[in-house]
Scaffold this active site. Structure first.
Site, PDB file in Angstrom:
ATOM      1  CB  CYS A  87      -0.957  -0.010   1.123  1.00 54.29           C
ATOM      2  SG  CYS A  87      -1.554   1.635   1.560  1.00 54.29           S
ATOM      3  CD  GLU A  88      -0.120   5.162  -4.030  1.00 53.95           C
ATOM      4  OE1 GLU A  88      -0.527   6.181  -4.112  1.00 53.95           O
ATOM      5  OE2 GLU A  88       0.668   4.541  -4.939  1.00 53.95           O
ATOM      6  CG  HIS A  89      -2.387   5.747   0.975  1.00 55.40           C
ATOM      7  ND1 HIS A  89      -3.657   5.368   0.794  1.00 55.40           N
ATOM      8  CD2 HIS A  89      -1.977   6.484  -0.050  1.00 55.40           C
ATOM      9  CE1 HIS A  89      -4.261   6.059  -0.384  1.00 55.40           C
ATOM     10  NE2 HIS A  89      -3.372   6.626  -0.602  1.00 55.40           N
ATOM     11  CG  HIS A  90      -0.424   3.712   6.093  1.00 60.07           C
ATOM     12  ND1 HIS A  90      -1.874   3.255   5.444  1.00 60.07           N
ATOM     13  CD2 HIS A  90      -0.498   4.428   7.011  1.00 60.07           C
ATOM     14  CE1 HIS A  90      -2.534   4.264   6.205  1.00 60.07           C
ATOM     15  NE2 HIS A  90      -1.990   5.034   6.962  1.00 60.07           N
TER      16      HIS A  90
END
Length: 197
Positions: A87-90
């Site tokens: 996941c690129e967010h976390h």
């Protein structure tokens, strides 16, 4: 700026990853020089070569290996393709299965393993599940020119299970529908039934 499937990414800079991991360990209050962590920067950098290996390839290229089965316009379904992504967010993993269906145009088909390789290639990048689903469907359309394509992804996101709301077992389901499978509800229903959804 969004990058599409055709965009080339830079190569992995292993020494820079190692330096960043060392700095990260210091930032969280750890001692990167203690025995248990001495090799961690190198191990993480080597893991990144695998985890983000899809950035060094065009996953759609796998679909260019094609065969002709004249007149065949019957549905092709590949279910339960396992994948893992980040996941690129976390920068935490999400893991699941992709289900891919397409209807060939005039018998233009690809090897079944090529579909799985395409899924894996797009998954091995910093990703969003929604984007991943669309990238696979768009690659199918671009490379095979099928009458229709449908991709469904089911995944568990550790950014939801080990932090934040902490909901282990929660699954996210996304779909991307192209061509006749979007416009023909009967064909779409058949595809979903064959996918077990």
């Amino acid at each position: 700026m969004e990058r599409d499937a055709q965009t080339a990414y830079g190569s992995l800079d292993k020494p820079r990853v190692e330096a960043a991991v060392r700095e990260f360990l210091l930032a969280i209050g750890e001692d990167p020089d203690r025995a248990g962590l001495l090799g961690t920067p190198d191990r993480v950098a080597r893991a990144c070569e695998e985890i983000f290996g899809g950035m060094q390839e065009d996953p759609a290229a796998y679909l260019r290996k094609q065969f002709c089965e004249p007149g065949n316009e019957e549905m092709v379904v590949v279910r339960d393709i396992p994948f893992s992504s980040m996941c690129e967010h976390h920068l935490l993993p999400f893991v699941g299965h992709a289900h891919v269906c397409y209807i060939p145009r005039d018998g233009r088909i690809t090897g079944l393993s090529k579909i799985a390789r395409c899924v894996s290639g797009f998954a091995r990048r910093p990703q969003l599940q929604e984007r991943l689903t669309g990238q696979i469907a768009d690659a199918m359309v671009r490379e095979l020119d099928p009458l229709g394509a449908l991709v469904v992804i089911e995944a568990e996101h550790t950014c939801m299970t080990i932090r934040g709301i902490r909901t282990p077992g929660a699954k996210t389901v996304t779909s991307a529908v192209r061509g006749c499978l979007r416009s023909d509800s009967k064909s779409r229903a058949e595809a979903l039934r064959l996918l077990g959804l």
